[in-house]
Design a protein around this motif. Structure first.
Motif, short mmCIF file in Angstrom:
data_model
loop_
_atom_site.label_atom_id
_atom_site.label_comp_id
_atom_site.label_asym_id
_atom_site.label_seq_id
_atom_site.Cartn_x
_atom_site.Cartn_y
_atom_site.Cartn_z
N VAL A 118 0.91 -1.42 0.11
CA VAL A 118 -0.13 0.16 0.02
C VAL A 118 0.72 1.13 0.15
CG1 VAL A 118 -1.54 1.25 1.43
CG2 VAL A 118 -1.97 -0.96 1.07
N PHE A 119 2.01 1.34 0.87
CA PHE A 119 2.61 2.40 1.10
C PHE A 119 3.33 2.94 -0.50
CE2 PHE A 119 3.01 1.62 5.85
CZ PHE A 119 1.88 2.61 5.81
N ASN A 120 4.15 1.69 -0.72
CA ASN A 120 4.79 1.94 -2.27
C ASN A 120 3.68 2.20 -3.23
OD1 ASN A 120 7.70 1.51 -1.71
ND2 ASN A 120 6.68 -0.30 -0.63
N THR A 121 2.64 1.55 -3.28
CA THR A 121 1.61 1.99 -4.48
C THR A 121 1.19 3.48 -4.36
OG1 THR A 121 0.91 -0.34 -4.26
CG2 THR A 121 -0.68 1.21 -5.35
N VAL A 122 0.85 3.83 -3.11
CA VAL A 122 0.65 5.34 -3.00
C VAL A 122 1.59 6.30 -3.09
CG1 VAL A 122 -0.24 7.15 -1.34
CG2 VAL A 122 -1.13 4.91 -1.17
N GLU A 123 2.93 5.85 -3.19
CA GLU A 123 3.92 6.73 -3.60
C GLU A 123 3.96 6.57 -5.14
OE1 GLU A 123 7.13 9.45 -3.48
OE2 GLU A 123 5.69 8.74 -1.84
N PHE A 124 3.80 5.47 -5.70
CA PHE A 124 3.75 5.33 -7.25
C PHE A 124 2.61 6.31 -7.96
CE2 PHE A 124 1.71 3.56 -10.82
CZ PHE A 124 2.51 3.56 -11.81
N PHE A 125 1.38 6.30 -7.21
CA PHE A 125 0.40 7.15 -7.71
C PHE A 125 0.54 8.89 -7.47
CE2 PHE A 125 -2.23 3.25 -7.40
CZ PHE A 125 -2.18 2.93 -8.98
N ARG A 126 1.45 8.90 -6.62
CA ARG A 126 1.99 10.63 -6.52
C ARG A 126 2.72 10.94 -7.67
NH1 ARG A 126 3.84 10.68 -0.18
NH2 ARG A 126 1.60 10.43 0.70
N LEU A 127 3.60 9.76 -8.34
CA LEU A 127 4.31 10.35 -9.35
C LEU A 127 3.67 10.03 -10.77
CD1 LEU A 127 7.77 8.59 -7.90
CD2 LEU A 127 6.80 11.15 -7.78
N TYR A 128 2.87 9.02 -10.95
CA TYR A 128 2.19 8.71 -12.28
C TYR A 128 0.66 8.66 -11.87
CZ TYR A 128 1.86 6.20 -16.55
OH TYR A 128 1.61 5.85 -17.73
N PRO A 129 -0.14 9.23 -13.06
CA PRO A 129 -1.59 9.36 -12.79
C PRO A 129 -2.33 7.94 -12.56
CG PRO A 129 -0.53 10.66 -14.53
CD PRO A 129 0.38 9.85 -14.24
N ALA A 130 -2.97 7.64 -11.90
CA ALA A 130 -3.84 6.59 -11.77
C ALA A 130 -4.74 6.02 -12.92
CB ALA A 130 -4.71 6.63 -10.39
N ALA A 131 -5.41 7.05 -13.43
CA ALA A 131 -6.10 6.78 -14.63
C ALA A 131 -5.29 6.58 -15.97
CB ALA A 131 -6.69 8.08 -15.21
N GLU A 132 -3.83 6.92 -16.08
CA GLU A 132 -3.28 6.33 -17.13
C GLU A 132 -2.77 4.70 -16.66
OE1 GLU A 132 -0.12 8.77 -18.27
OE2 GLU A 132 -1.45 10.71 -18.51
N PHE A 133 -2.43 4.60 -15.61
CA PHE A 133 -2.19 3.18 -15.19
C PHE A 133 -3.28 2.20 -15.35
CE2 PHE A 133 -2.01 0.08 -11.72
CZ PHE A 133 -0.87 -0.66 -12.15
N PHE A 134 -4.47 2.62 -14.83
CA PHE A 134 -5.64 1.56 -14.91
C PHE A 134 -6.36 1.45 -16.27
CE2 PHE A 134 -5.65 2.41 -10.17
CZ PHE A 134 -5.43 1.10 -9.86
N LEU A 135 -6.30 2.50 -17.08
CA LEU A 135 -6.95 2.58 -18.24
C LEU A 135 -6.00 2.75 -19.27
CD1 LEU A 135 -9.72 5.36 -17.35
CD2 LEU A 135 -10.00 2.68 -17.21
N GLY A 136 -4.77 2.84 -19.25
CA GLY A 136 -3.72 2.79 -20.45
C GLY A 136 -3.73 1.25 -21.10
N THR A 137 -3.53 1.53 -22.21
CA THR A 137 -3.39 0.34 -23.15
C THR A 137 -2.08 -0.03 -23.71
OG1 THR A 137 -4.20 1.44 -25.00
CG2 THR A 137 -5.89 0.52 -23.89
N THR A 138 -1.18 0.99 -23.29
CA THR A 138 0.25 0.67 -23.71
C THR A 138 1.16 0.40 -22.48
OG1 THR A 138 -0.13 2.44 -25.72
CG2 THR A 138 2.29 1.82 -24.97
N TRP A 139 2.16 -0.42 -22.67
CA TRP A 139 3.00 -0.65 -21.77
C TRP A 139 4.53 -0.61 -22.19
CZ3 TRP A 139 3.33 -1.45 -16.43
CH2 TRP A 139 4.51 -1.71 -16.06
N SER A 140 4.87 0.60 -21.93
CA SER A 140 6.26 0.99 -22.45
C SER A 140 7.10 1.58 -21.45
CB SER A 140 6.06 1.79 -23.68
OG SER A 140 7.67 2.11 -24.32
N PRO A 141 7.77 0.99 -20.53
CA PRO A 141 8.43 1.72 -19.48
C PRO A 141 9.91 2.04 -19.80
CG PRO A 141 8.50 -0.74 -18.93
CD PRO A 141 7.57 -0.37 -20.17
N SER A 142 10.30 3.29 -19.60
CA SER A 142 11.56 3.75 -19.80
C SER A 142 12.35 4.39 -18.90
CB SER A 142 11.43 4.81 -21.23
OG SER A 142 12.58 5.30 -21.18
N PHE A 143 13.26 3.80 -18.20
CA PHE A 143 13.92 4.55 -16.93
C PHE A 143 14.55 6.05 -17.36
CE2 PHE A 143 13.60 0.21 -15.43
CZ PHE A 143 13.21 0.38 -14.06
#
Length: 490
Positions: free
Chosen positions: A220-245
């Motif tokens: 939970v704590f790390n997931t909350v921290e992730f959604f502070r940096l990345y929009p939740a809508a794009e994570f749950f509704l996005g159709t593209t997975w292309s991570p880039s560090f």
């Protein structure tokens, strides 16, 4: 004092307490155990418990808390300006711990004296040579702040260990003396020992709950921290997975969820019919000799490591599917371009899940009361009618639970997916294309030197939380079905 010696001393005190407590109780009763409130073994166990349990509990807590306290204290004394360029506080503390360990080993083995340690100056080749003699290798030059922090770290550790030894021994001796002084013919030793056993059982039962709570909180704590940096809508509704560090990542979870559910569906389509029919045959139709041979042989599948299943998918099942559906295959069309595909992983995973379904379903079917079968036969039903209309409805809640357990196992599988399904994150209905799952991407995102301040690494915890919610929903569904249908047969 070495830790092993300390533990042995406490255990010896406990053993001595058992003997002394038992003898004292018998002496107070004039040698006749009938005059004791409790059996003699309870008096000895009471002294042994007081001599060992408090001391060992304090020892465990001390071993966990001391390193954390020393690390925090020493790290807080290192100025940010003294951290080398391109390094971090964590790397500096790793060097501090290695140097501190090396200094301790060098002094204990006689390679270095305490006076030589005090005269060491950072940058001298002497410290590197001394530490090399005891097997401690340093990857960079020892800076003055590293050496000073290492000496402070070692001093604090030595002081903490001394206090630990004194406190643990005092508790052991004090517990021994207290329990021994209370031992007499009228002391209710059995009540005390049974209460201690009850507390230990409660503690054991709480470990699983506390572990689950810890896992959930870390997610939970790390997931909350992730959604502070990345929009939740794009994570749950996005159709593209292309991570880039390097930035500009697209972290839509839908392709991963689709691959996970698609592969799990194919696996269950293979495992459920085969496993269920095997369970029905073994429990209702097979002779005792056949059952005694076939059931253990079937359960061998559950003991095969998943990496072996993954290699089987990559080297055997995948090429077979390519020979049938690939270019120049049996059907003359190029539906499959490579050995990695949803079908490859799904078929092999289904084979792996067969014993989960068959063994659990077999036990559940055998648990149906024989009186229900006899009543059906008495009404003129045949064997197959009895199985279909009496045994299977009665065993339905348990069978559903077995299927959902297999589904949870399929959703969480990793190695078969990594080797058999490929790494492509896509939304497709074609079962002969390569896809990937949530678990495979959790591994890939946390492989290597991950910066946990970036959304590309923290997304692994959001993916893990998604899997946790999925399996939780499956468990809730199983509980609902079991309760609904069990009422008809209670």
């Amino acid at each position: 004092m070495p830790l092993l010696w300390l533990i042995l001393i406490v255990l010896v005190l406990g053993a001595a307490g058992y003997v002394a407590g038992r003898q004292r109780a018998m002496s107070s009763a004039g040698g006749d155990p009938r005059h004791l409130h409790s059996l003699p073994v309870y008096y000895g166990s009471n002294v042994a418990l007081f001599a060992t349990v408090p001391a060992l509990l304090v020892l465990v807590v001390w071993l966990i808390a001391q390193p954390m306290y020393i690390d925090r204290t020493v790290a807080g004394e290192i100025p940010a300006a003294d951290i080398p360029q391109g390094s971090t506080l964590g790397l500096v503390m790793s060097d501090v711990r290695r140097v501190a360990e090396g200094l301790d080993l060098a002094i204990s083995q006689g390679v270095m004296t305490a006076e030589e340690e005090g005269a060491l100056v950072a940058g001298e080749s002497g410290i590197r040579e001394k530490l090399a003699q005891v097997g401690v290798a340093l990857g960079s030059d020892v800076s003055p702040i590293t050496l000073a922090s290492a000496r402070h770290y070692r001093d604090m550790t030595a002081t903490g260990n001394l206090l630990r030894d004194v406190l643990v021994l005092l508790l052991a001796v004090g517990g021994f003396g207290y329990a021994f002084s209370k031992t007499n013919r009228d002391f209710r030793a059995r009540n005390t020992v049974e209460h201690a056993i009850k507390l230990s059982l409660i503690l054991s039962a709480s470990i699983a709950i506390l572990t689950t709570v810890g896992i959930v909180l870390s997610l939970v704590f790390n997931t909350v921290e992730f959604f502070r940096l990345y929009p939740a809508a794009e994570f749950f509704l996005g159709t593209t997975w292309s991570p880039s560090f390097g930035g500009g990542s697209s972290l839509g979870v839908l392709p991963l969820l689709w691959g996970t559910l698609y592969i799990s569906f194919i696996a269950l389509a293979v495992a459920v019919p085969i496993g269920l029919f095997a369970a029905i045959y073994l429990s209702e139709y097979a002779s005792p000799k056949v059952r005694a041979f076939a059931k253990p042989l079937l359960e061998v599948l559950a003991g095969i490591p998943t990496i072996v299943y993954g290699l089987f998918a990559l080297l055997t099942v995948g090429p077979l599917l390519v020979s049938a559906f690939g270019d120049g295959g049996l059907f003359g069309v190029n539906w499959m371009s490579g050995a990695s595909s949803v079908s490859t992983a799904g078929l092999v995973m289904g084979i792996m899940l067969i014993p989960f379904v068959s063994s659990l379903s077999d036990d559940i079917i055998n648990a149906v009361p024989q009186a229900m079968r006899d009543g059906s036969f008495g009404l003129g039903a045949t064997k197959s009618e009895t199985v279909k209309q009496v045994v299977m409805p009665a065993a339905l809640p348990g069978i559903v639970g077995a299927i959902l357990l297999a589904a949870s196992r399929a959703i969480g599988e990793t190695m078969i997916v990594v080797l058999g399904a490929g790494a492509a994150a896509r939304l497709s209905m074609n079962p002969l294309e390569a896809m990937t799952t949530v678990t495979a991407k959790i591994v890939s995102q946390l492989t290597g030197d991950a910066d946990f301040a970036s959304p590309e690494a923290l997304v692994a915890f959001a993916l893990g939380m998604s899997l946790f919610v999925m399996t939780l929903c499956l468990n809730v569904l199983a509980l609902y079905i079991v309760r609904k249908y069990r009422e008809q047969y209670d």
